[in-house]
Design an enzyme around this catalytic site. Structure first.
Site, PDB file in Angstrom:
ATOM      1  N   SER A 106      32.161  68.368  14.416  1.00 40.16           N
ATOM      2  CA  SER A 106      31.921  69.126  13.185  1.00 40.16           C
ATOM      3  C   SER A 106      30.874  68.422  12.339  1.00 40.16           C
ATOM      4  O   SER A 106      30.769  67.179  12.354  1.00 40.16           O
ATOM      5  CB  SER A 106      33.255  69.187  12.437  1.00 40.16           C
ATOM      6  OG  SER A 106      33.073  69.472  11.092  1.00 40.16           O
ATOM      7  N   TYR A 141      41.019  65.466   8.030  1.00 39.25           N
ATOM      8  CA  TYR A 141      40.502  66.319   9.111  1.00 39.25           C
ATOM      9  C   TYR A 141      39.180  65.766   9.647  1.00 39.25           C
ATOM     10  O   TYR A 141      39.007  65.591  10.866  1.00 39.25           O
ATOM     11  CB  TYR A 141      40.313  67.767   8.624  1.00 39.25           C
ATOM     12  CG  TYR A 141      39.440  68.560   9.564  1.00 39.25           C
ATOM     13  CD1 TYR A 141      39.935  69.018  10.780  1.00 39.25           C
ATOM     14  CD2 TYR A 141      38.093  68.805   9.272  1.00 39.25           C
ATOM     15  CE1 TYR A 141      39.121  69.703  11.675  1.00 39.25           C
ATOM     16  CE2 TYR A 141      37.272  69.489  10.163  1.00 39.25           C
ATOM     17  CZ  TYR A 141      37.795  69.939  11.360  1.00 39.25           C
ATOM     18  OH  TYR A 141      36.987  70.599  12.240  1.00 39.25           O
ATOM     19  N   LYS A 193      37.792  63.976  13.445  1.00 39.31           N
ATOM     20  CA  LYS A 193      36.604  64.279  14.259  1.00 39.31           C
ATOM     21  C   LYS A 193      35.773  63.012  14.485  1.00 39.31           C
ATOM     22  O   LYS A 193      35.292  62.764  15.594  1.00 39.31           O
ATOM     23  CB  LYS A 193      35.760  65.366  13.589  1.00 39.31           C
ATOM     24  CG  LYS A 193      36.441  66.731  13.550  1.00 39.31           C
ATOM     25  CD  LYS A 193      36.709  67.283  14.958  1.00 39.31           C
ATOM     26  CE  LYS A 193      37.518  68.551  14.955  1.00 39.31           C
ATOM     27  NZ  LYS A 193      37.954  68.989  16.275  1.00 39.31           N
TER      28      LYS A 193
HETATM   29  P1  NAD Z   1      41.385  77.800  15.520  1.00 37.84           P
HETATM   30  O1  NAD Z   1      42.509  77.262  14.702  1.00 37.84           O
HETATM   31  O2  NAD Z   1      41.107  79.249  15.446  1.00 37.84           O
HETATM   32  O3  NAD Z   1      41.573  77.401  17.063  1.00 37.84           O
HETATM   33  C1  NAD Z   1      42.166  76.198  17.452  1.00 37.84           C
HETATM   34  C2  NAD Z   1      43.276  76.574  18.434  1.00 37.84           C
HETATM   35  O4  NAD Z   1      43.883  75.386  18.919  1.00 37.84           O
HETATM   36  C3  NAD Z   1      44.363  77.428  17.785  1.00 37.84           C
HETATM   37  O5  NAD Z   1      44.490  78.633  18.521  1.00 37.84           O
HETATM   38  C4  NAD Z   1      45.618  76.572  17.883  1.00 37.84           C
HETATM   39  O6  NAD Z   1      46.770  77.355  18.122  1.00 37.84           O
HETATM   40  C5  NAD Z   1      45.287  75.622  19.017  1.00 37.84           C
HETATM   41  N1  NAD Z   1      45.938  74.299  18.939  1.00 37.84           N
HETATM   42  C6  NAD Z   1      45.948  73.450  17.881  1.00 37.84           C
HETATM   43  N2  NAD Z   1      46.632  72.342  18.201  1.00 37.84           N
HETATM   44  C7  NAD Z   1      47.056  72.487  19.493  1.00 37.84           C
HETATM   45  C8  NAD Z   1      47.827  71.684  20.367  1.00 37.84           C
HETATM   46  N3  NAD Z   1      48.322  70.502  19.986  1.00 37.84           N
HETATM   47  N4  NAD Z   1      48.064  72.138  21.616  1.00 37.84           N
HETATM   48  C9  NAD Z   1      47.585  73.345  22.024  1.00 37.84           C
HETATM   49  N5  NAD Z   1      46.868  74.150  21.219  1.00 37.84           N
HETATM   50  C10 NAD Z   1      46.606  73.732  19.969  1.00 37.84           C
HETATM   51  O7  NAD Z   1      40.084  76.952  15.115  1.00 37.84           O
HETATM   52  P2  NAD Z   1      38.545  77.213  15.494  1.00 37.84           P
HETATM   53  O8  NAD Z   1      37.848  77.603  14.251  1.00 37.84           O
HETATM   54  O9  NAD Z   1      38.443  78.056  16.690  1.00 37.84           O
HETATM   55  O10 NAD Z   1      38.109  75.719  15.816  1.00 37.84           O
HETATM   56  C11 NAD Z   1      38.010  75.243  17.133  1.00 37.84           C
HETATM   57  C12 NAD Z   1      37.553  73.790  17.091  1.00 37.84           C
HETATM   58  O11 NAD Z   1      36.306  73.710  16.414  1.00 37.84           O
HETATM   59  C13 NAD Z   1      38.494  72.863  16.346  1.00 37.84           C
HETATM   60  O12 NAD Z   1      38.517  71.625  17.015  1.00 37.84           O
HETATM   61  C14 NAD Z   1      37.838  72.714  14.989  1.00 37.84           C
HETATM   62  O13 NAD Z   1      38.179  71.502  14.381  1.00 37.84           O
HETATM   63  C15 NAD Z   1      36.376  72.756  15.378  1.00 37.84           C
HETATM   64  N6  NAD Z   1      35.482  73.186  14.287  1.00 37.84           N
HETATM   65  C16 NAD Z   1      35.735  74.379  13.657  1.00 37.84           C
HETATM   66  C17 NAD Z   1      34.894  74.776  12.621  1.00 37.84           C
HETATM   67  C18 NAD Z   1      35.168  76.053  11.869  1.00 37.84           C
HETATM   68  O14 NAD Z   1      34.700  76.175  10.715  1.00 37.84           O
HETATM   69  N7  NAD Z   1      35.871  77.017  12.424  1.00 37.84           N
HETATM   70  C19 NAD Z   1      33.796  73.991  12.261  1.00 37.84           C
HETATM   71  C20 NAD Z   1      33.563  72.794  12.951  1.00 37.84           C
HETATM   72  C21 NAD Z   1      34.425  72.406  13.964  1.00 37.84           C
HETATM   73  C1  WQD Z   2      31.324  77.348   2.430  1.00 33.86           C
HETATM   74  C2  WQD Z   2      30.735  77.484   1.043  1.00 33.86           C
HETATM   75  C3  WQD Z   2      32.209  76.789  -0.716  1.00 33.86           C
HETATM   76  C4  WQD Z   2      35.177  79.927  -0.186  1.00 33.86           C
HETATM   77  C5  WQD Z   2      34.362  73.766   6.161  1.00 33.86           C
HETATM   78  C6  WQD Z   2      34.844  72.418   6.574  1.00 33.86           C
HETATM   79  C7  WQD Z   2      33.915  71.823   7.580  1.00 33.86           C
HETATM   80  C8  WQD Z   2      33.718  72.774   8.747  1.00 33.86           C
HETATM   81  C9  WQD Z   2      33.271  74.104   8.274  1.00 33.86           C
HETATM   82  C10 WQD Z   2      35.387  72.330  10.397  1.00 33.86           C
HETATM   83  C11 WQD Z   2      31.055  76.295   0.145  1.00 33.86           C
HETATM   84  C12 WQD Z   2      31.895  78.267  -0.817  1.00 33.86           C
HETATM   85  C13 WQD Z   2      34.049  79.144  -0.037  1.00 33.86           C
HETATM   86  C14 WQD Z   2      35.325  80.692  -1.365  1.00 33.86           C
HETATM   87  C15 WQD Z   2      33.212  79.860  -2.151  1.00 33.86           C
HETATM   88  N1  WQD Z   2      34.941  72.991   9.432  1.00 33.86           N
HETATM   89  N2  WQD Z   2      33.078  79.106  -1.006  1.00 33.86           N
HETATM   90  N3  WQD Z   2      34.321  80.632  -2.302  1.00 33.86           N
HETATM   91  O1  WQD Z   2      33.591  73.804   3.101  1.00 33.86           O
HETATM   92  O2  WQD Z   2      31.274  74.207   4.044  1.00 33.86           O
HETATM   93  O3  WQD Z   2      33.095  73.641   5.549  1.00 33.86           O
HETATM   94  O4  WQD Z   2      34.208  74.607   7.300  1.00 33.86           O
HETATM   95  O5  WQD Z   2      34.932  71.369  10.923  1.00 33.86           O
HETATM   96  O6  WQD Z   2      34.488  70.640   7.996  1.00 33.86           O
HETATM   97  O7  WQD Z   2      34.895  71.600   5.421  1.00 33.86           O
HETATM   98  O8  WQD Z   2      33.106  75.864   4.505  1.00 33.86           O
HETATM   99  O9  WQD Z   2      33.522  78.258   4.339  1.00 33.86           O
HETATM  100  O10 WQD Z   2      35.030  76.690   3.085  1.00 33.86           O
HETATM  101  O11 WQD Z   2      32.702  77.004   2.315  1.00 33.86           O
HETATM  102  O12 WQD Z   2      32.326  79.828  -3.020  1.00 33.86           O
HETATM  103  O13 WQD Z   2      36.325  81.378  -1.575  1.00 33.86           O
HETATM  104  O14 WQD Z   2      31.335  78.630   0.404  1.00 33.86           O
HETATM  105  O15 WQD Z   2      32.219  76.190  -1.980  1.00 33.86           O
HETATM  106  O16 WQD Z   2      29.942  76.075  -0.643  1.00 33.86           O
HETATM  107  P1  WQD Z   2      32.755  74.312   4.175  1.00 33.86           P
HETATM  108  P2  WQD Z   2      33.685  77.007   3.602  1.00 33.86           P
END
Ligand code: NAD
Ligand code: WQD
Length: 343
Positions: free
Chosen positions: A126, A151, A155
């Site tokens: 991330s 969190y 990572k």
């Molecule tokens: P998500 O929650 O939709 O998907 C993650 C899945 O993993 C879920 O379906 C959950 O049930 C499963 N899971 C969690 N812990 C588990 C375990 N111990 N055993 C088996 N299954 C398990 O999240 P996502 O948005 O699809 O994210 C996927 C990956 O990408 C994650 O590692 C997240 O940290 C990373 N990521 C997400 C974002 C984002 O904004 N969505 C951004 C950067 C990184």
């Molecule tokens: C985006 C922008 C908020 C909601 C998060 C995690 C990051 C990564 C991606 C996993 C920001 C603004 C949001 C709302 C708003 N995830 N906002 N009103 O915080 O950039 O990143 O998701 O790895 O680790 O921190 O994403 O979508 O929450 O926010 O104004 O109701 O939208 O302030 O500027 P963020 P976000």
């Protein structure tokens, strides 16, 4: 046909990646304990691809149960490890739960990969590993700052654990993908973001407010030092992100990696402000969005966006969609899932 194990395959990014993998000729097995998802997403995947994917509803923190899956599939070409808990705010309240889940599951996956001779790993990292980055755009060389949440620390730690693991397993190859802000849905509107936990990311908050599931959305601050005062992020369409996983896996399978551990940023390389995102939503969908400007959200970085040249040059990957495509597909998905609940 190459077989890949997708952990977190019923989740948001995992499910979209499964579609892209199948479209590119891979066979997929999923493991997801459904802690933040539902296996009904497999119906959507089947409707899109014509293939039914099997999901093992196993907690990856259970090493024996995880081993059994590897035992049943001795022909895996690789693992894409999405499974993790991902709510930043919740991780501040429940750090131990986050460390236990995200770190134990990763360790078990690595353990099994070593035991069963599976050598290719793609790991969901991330942009949060950069913390409050000191330079923009962020490249893979940009110095990491202190993690802003437990969190984000999971990572950073995950990346280090994989690096240490790689050093003692010479045949192991890993790609760490650092996603910026994933958003949007599959163009068919048959799958999309559907978490069990309450959404807090910007795009689902916008679509939920527009459809009336929330009274309004709040823009968290318009007094930052940016072009319109609201925060800047790099929103990447989930299908572009999905395709980067397929390309990364193909890159490993083809033996093209330059080092046992490679890191790639995945964004579109452009910053979009919150107010621009709100405008894009209203323009693309023709919908009114009830919103107001509120206080800054604690812990928000002012601006972050990616330089993705490395992924372009070494994986041959290019994002093809922008914020308008994100809003269009997210809105179609919001309408589809709302109708499904109503009928
Ligand atoms: P998500 O929650 O939709 O998907 C993650 C899945 O993993 C879920 O379906 C959950 O049930 C499963 N899971 C969690 N812990 C588990 C375990 N111990 N055993 C088996 N299954 C398990 O999240 P996502 O948005 O699809 O994210 C996927 C990956 O990408 C994650 O590692 C997240 O940290 C990373 N990521 C997400 C974002 C984002 O904004 N969505 C951004 C950067 C990184
Ligand atoms: C985006 C922008 C908020 C909601 C998060 C995690 C990051 C990564 C991606 C996993 C920001 C603004 C949001 C709302 C708003 N995830 N906002 N009103 O915080 O950039 O990143 O998701 O790895 O680790 O921190 O994403 O979508 O929450 O926010 O104004 O109701 O939208 O302030 O500027 P963020 P976000």
């Amino acid at each position: 046909m190459r077989k890949v194990l997708v952990t977190g395959g019923c989740g948001y990014i995992g499910s979209h990646t499964i579609v892209d993998l199948i479209d590119n000729g891979f066979e997929v097995v999923s493991v997801d304990n459904l802690s933040n998802s539902s296996d009904s997403v497999l119906d959507g995947i089947a409707e899109i691809t014509g293939k039914r994917v099997h999901n093992y509803p196993v907690d990856l923190c259970d090493l024996d149960a995880t081993r059994k899956i590897f035992e049943e599939h001795p022909d895996l070409s690789g693992v894409i490890h999405f499974a993790a808990l991902k709510a930043v705010g919740e991780s501040v309240e429940q750090p131990i739960r986050y460390f236990r889940n995200n770190i134990n599951s990763l360790i078990n996956v690595l353990d099994c990969m070593a035991q069963y001779g599976v050598h290719h790993l793609i790991f969901s990292s991330s942009c949060s590993v950069y913390g409050n980055a000191k330079e923009l755009p962020v490249t893979e060389q940009t110095e990491m700052q202190e993690a802003e949440s437990p969190y984000a620390r999971t990572k950073q730690m995950g990346e280090q654990i994989i690096a240490d693991f790689s050093r003692i397993h010479p045949r192991h190859n890993s790609v760490l993908l650092r996603y910026f802000n994933p958003a949007g849905a599959h163009e068919s509107a048959k799958i999309g973001e559907s978490p069990i936990n309450k959404a807090s990311n910007l795009v689902p908050v916008i679509t939920e407010a527009a459809i009336g599931k929330r009274p309004e959305m709040t823009v968290f601050g318009d007094d930052y030092d940016t072009r319109d005062g609201s925060c800047v992020r790099d929103y990447i369409h989930v299908m572009d992100l999905a395709n980067a996983h397929t390309k990364a896996l193909q890159h490993l399978i083809a033996g093209e990696q330059k080092a046992p551990l490679e890191i790639f940023n995945l964004g579109i390389g452009e910053g979009v402000t919150v107010l621009e995102a709100v405008e894009a939503f209203m323009k693309v969908t023709g919908q009114k969005l009830p919103y107001r400007v509120g206080d800054r959200r604690p812990g928000d970085v002012v601006a972050i966006y990616a330089n993705y040249d490395k992924a372009a040059n070494e994986l041959g990957w290019q994002p093809e969609r922008d914020i308008n495509d994100i809003m269009k597909t997210a809105w179609a998905w919001e309408k589809a899932r709302t109708e499904a609940v109503a009928s």
